[in-house]
Design a protein around this motif. Structure first.
Motif, short mmCIF file in Angstrom:
data_model
loop_
_atom_site.label_atom_id
_atom_site.label_comp_id
_atom_site.label_asym_id
_atom_site.label_seq_id
_atom_site.Cartn_x
_atom_site.Cartn_y
_atom_site.Cartn_z
N MET A 6 27.86 -13.20 -16.64
CA MET A 6 28.27 -12.02 -15.87
C MET A 6 28.92 -12.36 -14.53
O MET A 6 29.97 -11.78 -14.20
CB MET A 6 27.06 -11.09 -15.68
CG MET A 6 27.40 -9.64 -15.49
SD MET A 6 28.56 -8.99 -16.69
CE MET A 6 27.46 -8.44 -17.97
N PRO A 7 28.38 -13.31 -13.73
CA PRO A 7 29.05 -13.63 -12.46
C PRO A 7 30.50 -14.09 -12.67
O PRO A 7 31.36 -13.78 -11.86
CB PRO A 7 28.19 -14.77 -11.87
CG PRO A 7 26.87 -14.61 -12.50
CD PRO A 7 27.11 -14.07 -13.87
N LYS A 8 30.74 -14.82 -13.78
CA LYS A 8 32.11 -15.30 -14.06
C LYS A 8 33.01 -14.10 -14.34
O LYS A 8 34.12 -13.99 -13.82
CB LYS A 8 32.11 -16.23 -15.27
CG LYS A 8 31.30 -17.49 -15.05
CD LYS A 8 31.21 -18.27 -16.34
CE LYS A 8 30.17 -19.38 -16.22
NZ LYS A 8 29.91 -20.05 -17.48
N ALA A 9 32.51 -13.19 -15.17
CA ALA A 9 33.28 -11.99 -15.50
C ALA A 9 33.51 -11.16 -14.24
O ALA A 9 34.60 -10.61 -14.04
CB ALA A 9 32.54 -11.17 -16.55
N GLY A 72 29.89 -17.85 -9.70
CA GLY A 72 30.76 -17.33 -10.75
C GLY A 72 32.08 -18.06 -10.84
O GLY A 72 32.81 -17.92 -11.82
N TYR A 73 32.40 -18.85 -9.78
CA TYR A 73 33.68 -19.57 -9.78
C TYR A 73 33.69 -20.71 -10.81
O TYR A 73 34.74 -21.18 -11.21
CB TYR A 73 34.00 -20.12 -8.39
CG TYR A 73 32.85 -20.87 -7.77
CD1 TYR A 73 32.57 -22.18 -8.11
CD2 TYR A 73 32.02 -20.24 -6.83
CE1 TYR A 73 31.49 -22.84 -7.55
CE2 TYR A 73 30.94 -20.89 -6.27
CZ TYR A 73 30.67 -22.20 -6.64
OH TYR A 73 29.61 -22.85 -6.10
N ALA A 74 32.51 -21.12 -11.29
CA ALA A 74 32.46 -22.17 -12.31
C ALA A 74 32.77 -21.56 -13.68
O ALA A 74 31.89 -21.32 -14.50
CB ALA A 74 31.08 -22.82 -12.31
N LEU A 75 34.06 -21.26 -13.88
CA LEU A 75 34.45 -20.53 -15.10
C LEU A 75 34.23 -21.35 -16.38
O LEU A 75 33.91 -20.78 -17.42
CB LEU A 75 35.91 -20.10 -15.00
CG LEU A 75 36.21 -18.98 -13.99
CD1 LEU A 75 37.70 -18.74 -13.91
CD2 LEU A 75 35.49 -17.69 -14.33
N GLU A 76 34.42 -22.64 -16.30
CA GLU A 76 34.22 -23.55 -17.45
C GLU A 76 34.94 -23.08 -18.71
O GLU A 76 34.35 -22.98 -19.78
CB GLU A 76 32.72 -23.72 -17.73
CG GLU A 76 31.98 -24.43 -16.62
CD GLU A 76 30.48 -24.24 -16.72
OE1 GLU A 76 30.02 -23.53 -17.63
OE2 GLU A 76 29.78 -24.78 -15.87
N LEU A 77 36.20 -22.73 -18.53
CA LEU A 77 36.97 -22.27 -19.69
C LEU A 77 37.50 -23.47 -20.45
O LEU A 77 38.28 -24.25 -19.92
CB LEU A 77 38.14 -21.38 -19.22
CG LEU A 77 37.80 -20.01 -18.67
CD1 LEU A 77 39.05 -19.34 -18.15
CD2 LEU A 77 37.15 -19.14 -19.73
N THR A 78 37.05 -23.66 -21.66
CA THR A 78 37.57 -24.76 -22.48
C THR A 78 38.04 -24.20 -23.82
O THR A 78 37.57 -23.14 -24.25
CB THR A 78 36.47 -25.82 -22.75
OG1 THR A 78 35.39 -25.15 -23.41
CG2 THR A 78 36.00 -26.51 -21.50
N GLY A 79 38.97 -24.92 -24.43
CA GLY A 79 39.50 -24.50 -25.72
C GLY A 79 38.42 -24.45 -26.78
O GLY A 79 38.37 -23.54 -27.62
N GLU A 80 37.47 -25.38 -26.67
CA GLU A 80 36.38 -25.47 -27.65
C GLU A 80 35.52 -24.19 -27.61
O GLU A 80 35.15 -23.62 -28.63
CB GLU A 80 35.54 -26.68 -27.28
CG GLU A 80 34.70 -27.22 -28.44
CD GLU A 80 33.86 -28.41 -27.99
OE1 GLU A 80 32.72 -28.50 -28.46
OE2 GLU A 80 34.34 -29.19 -27.15
N LYS A 81 35.22 -23.79 -26.34
CA LYS A 81 34.39 -22.58 -26.16
C LYS A 81 35.09 -21.35 -26.74
O LYS A 81 34.46 -20.49 -27.35
CB LYS A 81 34.12 -22.36 -24.66
CG LYS A 81 32.86 -22.98 -24.19
CD LYS A 81 32.55 -22.49 -22.79
CE LYS A 81 31.22 -23.03 -22.32
NZ LYS A 81 30.94 -22.64 -20.96
N PHE A 82 36.39 -21.31 -26.49
CA PHE A 82 37.18 -20.18 -26.96
C PHE A 82 37.16 -20.12 -28.50
O PHE A 82 36.95 -19.05 -29.09
CB PHE A 82 38.62 -20.28 -26.44
CG PHE A 82 39.51 -19.15 -26.89
CD1 PHE A 82 39.35 -17.87 -26.37
CD2 PHE A 82 40.47 -19.36 -27.87
CE1 PHE A 82 40.16 -16.82 -26.80
CE2 PHE A 82 41.27 -18.32 -28.31
CZ PHE A 82 41.12 -17.06 -27.77
#
Lengths: 171, 521
Positions: A6-9, A72-82
């Motif tokens: 939620m903090p990331k969103a 929340g700034y640690a978004l950790e967006l990776t292709g694998e997660k997606f």
């Protein structure tokens, strides 16, 4: 959405909100003051939207600071997660629903006769969501027949009721 | 009072026609079915029926919509009890005790007790509707621009507070975004078109009904399809009609929950779900057996069901007296009244007082219809819950599309419905309540016109707001609502409370020691 995400969103939302608020305030300031009509300056059209823009921006800022505080700034967006998210059955059902409904509302309606468009949408929806690869051929045929009858009846009844009972000119 | 009673009796007699009774029965039954089915809400049902009753006489149309409203809020208890999934958000608290009761083989009894609770709650609601609407309506005649402006802000703030108790910030954001949506299109003072970007369609503004069908209908369809399939529990439904003793045992809970339901319902935008939760919470705190709550308590079930149906009457009070809805379904009801040229608001007690008592008679008919239909055909209706979502949801979407289109016969409204449906779904996924946004769309116009009028009257002196008693009180309430959610305020409040209680307890202890000392002496 999971609680820990939620903090990331919230961080992303807050940035969108602040940008939106800045746009609203700017457009409100740019709005004509209608001096040539000799209006009271307190009734200019941009007054209330401008105030609302400031308030939305302020609330967006609070949301931003809060999400930063909650890391929340640690978004950790990776292709694998997606990919993992996309492969989830719930995600698949979500995208299929959105795609089918949008195809009906924005693609078929107005381009194809209403009765046909509605029939095609309901039929496709039922078939796609009820499709089960493991089922034998007989069951599959039965599902198709039931979907066909359901779609035909629903499209026919809705069209007839709205056209003849409620006198709506169908799209 | 006597005049009101005679107007009510006159309205009731006027409704005793075969066609009207037929309308009450089918609309209430349809409401129960709509409420029962997860994914179909009371708001959506009323919004869709508004388009179907478009060409009817105002009294018939509003009667049908009220029947749908009362029926749907009650109907949601069926799926809450049998599926553990509330049919409408208003029945979330019902599931807590209703489902464990069904699991233990008492589904029939739970449905019967729930129906009676809904009936009695609705009766309390209609009494309050009859008593308080004229009082508030007459009081609201004192309202001027400053009062309406502060009331609009208060409505959005309190709605945000109560619909997002864990995170009111998101409730307020939702409310202010709704207020902004109302700014799109031609404004009401100088006819200047705002935020239309050259689009003729947007110049007409965002219509409430397609937006609500999207937010409460389309977004629900996406949610239902995204989530796991629901399983109806196989249970034998035996006796449904409750015994008198079973109901009278909970008379205190019924009265308490009824009053709470009406009060919460009358707060702008808050609605039946919060009413049910607050009623449930109060009942649990006052109960002799709080440990049974959540495990299958009849008291818990009756409190939630009384609370949500009492709220139906409560939500209509501000609709009629202030033209401000108490909940999302009431918002559509308000929009439908405007479509049918009934003008609710402060002037209603001067212009059309009969309509207020006609509405009370309509709620009574809907309540009776709901009670009779609720206790009959239970076993047959349970089968409706077995309709697979894969077949039901596309048909519901077709109705959403044609319902949005039917009002103005424009494809633009379909787009509004779709866009608001997607926005509503994203908002729900991110824990933003949608009710404040809908309230904001309704209150936006009131806020816009009244703030600018107030500024003209006061020649730009906003501080005049503090010199008018009603606007000052509403303003202070708004500030208190915001401040009450702040950590430092809550901390100070707890400290003050414990200090006061501590002083009192200390005083009492000293008195007791003194008494004991005297006794030993």
């Amino acid at each position: 959405m999971q609680e820990r995400d939620m903090p990331k969103a919230d961080l992303v939302t807050s940035i969108v909100l602040i940008a939106f608020a800045v746009g609203v305030v700017w457009m409100s300031i740019e709005m004509p003051r209608l001096e040539h009509r000799n209006i009271n300056p307190w009734t200019v059209p941009g007054l209330v939207p401008g105030i609302l823009g400031v308030i939305i921006g302020f609330l967006g800022l609070i949301l931003l600071f809060r999400s930063i505080k909650q890391k929340g700034y640690a978004l950790e967006l990776t292709g694998e997660k997606f990919i993992t998210w996309v492969k989830k059955p719930a995600s698949k059902r979500l995208w299929l629903t959105v795609l089918l409904t949008l195809a009906y509302a924005w693609g078929l309606i107005g381009r194809v006769p209403y009765l046909l468009a509605t029939f095609l949408f309901i039929f496709a929806f039922i078939i796609i969501f009820e499709y089960n690869r493991g089922e034998n051929k007989k069951k599959k045929v039965k599902r198709v027949v039931i979907a066909f009858i359901t779609a035909g009846l629903a499209a026919g009844i809705v069209s007839a009721v709205f056209r003849y009972a409620f006198l709506v000119r169908l799209p | 009072m006597i005049e009101g009673l005679s107007m009510f009796m006159e309205a009731l007699v006027g409704f005793f026609k075969p066609m009207t009774i037929f309308n009450v029965l089918w609309a209430t039954q349809l409401g129960i079915i709509v409420g029962m089915l997860p994914g179909l809400t009371a708001t959506m049902g009323i919004a869709l029926l508004t388009t179907l009753t478009f060409k009817m006489a105002a009294s018939d149309a509003v009667l049908i919509l009220i029947c749908m409203y009362v029926g749907a809020i009650y109907g949601g208890s069926r799926s809450a009890i049998l599926l553990n999934i509330p049919g409408t958000p208003a029945n979330a608290a019902t599931a807590l005790d209703g489902h464990p009761l069904a699991r233990s083989g008492n589904a029939g009894r739970a449905i019967g007790i729930g129906t009676t609770g809904s009936f009695l709650g609705s009766i309390i609601g209609l009494f309050c509707l009859a008593i308080f609407t004229p009082i508030i309506g007459n009081f609201a005649l004192n309202f001027q621009s400053f009062e309406f402006f502060t009331l609009a802000i208060f409505g959005v703030v309190i709605c945000g507070n109560l619909t997002a108790p864990k995170d009111p910030l998101k409730g307020w954001i939702s409310g202010f975004l709704g207020l902004f949506v109302a700014m799109i299109g031609m404004e009401g003072i100088h006819a200047y078109v705002r935020f239309s970007f050259g689009s003729v369609d947007l110049a007409g503004g965002i219509d409430l009904i397609p937006a609500m069908v999207g937010v409460f209908g389309f977004s629900e369809i996406i949610s239902v399809m995204k989530n796991e399939k629901l399983e109806v529990i196989k249970t034998e439904i035996t006796r449904v009609i409750p015994r008198f003793k079973e109901v009278i045992l909970h008379w205190k809970t019924i009265i308490r929950s009824g009053i709470i339901g009406v009060f919460i319902g009358a707060i702008p935008g808050v609605g039946e779900d919060i009413a049910a939760w607050v009623s449930y919470d109060f009942a649990k705190n006052a109960s002799k057996e709080p440990e049974k709550y959540g495990k299958g308590s009849y008291e818990g079930l009756i409190s939630a069901e009384t609370g949500n149906n009492a709220a139906c009457g409560g939500t209509i009070i501000p609709v009629l007296s202030l033209a401000i809805p108490g909940s999302a379904p009431a918002a559509v009801l308000l929009a439908a009244m405007f479509i049918h040229n009934v003008r609710p608001g402060p002037l209603i007690m001067l212009e059309n007082p009969e309509f207020v008592f006609q509405t009370v008679a309509m709620v009574l008919l809907a309540t009776i219809g709901m009670f009779i239909l609720g206790l009959s055909m239970v076993r047959w209706l349970v089968k409706v819950l077995e309709v697979p979502r894969e077949k039901l949801m596309p048909i519901v979407f077709v109705l959403c599309v044609i319902g949005a289109y039917a009002i103005h016969s424009r494809r633009f409204e379909i787009s509004v419905m779709v866009v608001f449906g997607l926005i509503g779904f994203i908002m729900k996924e991110m824990d933003y309540p949608v009710a404040p946004m809908v309230l904001g769309i309704i209150l936006g116009d009131i806020l816009d016109k009244n703030l600018r009028r107030a500024m003209v009257i006061s020649e730009g002196n906003i501080f005049m707001l503090f010199t008018r008693p009603i606007s000052l009180v509403i303003f202070l309430l708004t500030v208190l609502t915001i401040v009450s959610k702040m950590r430092w305020f809550r901390g100070t409040w707890v400290a003050v409370k414990s200090a006061v209680i501590g002083v009192i307890t200390e005083k009492k202890m000293k008195e007791k020691i003194e008494e004991k000392r005297k006794d030993t002496d």
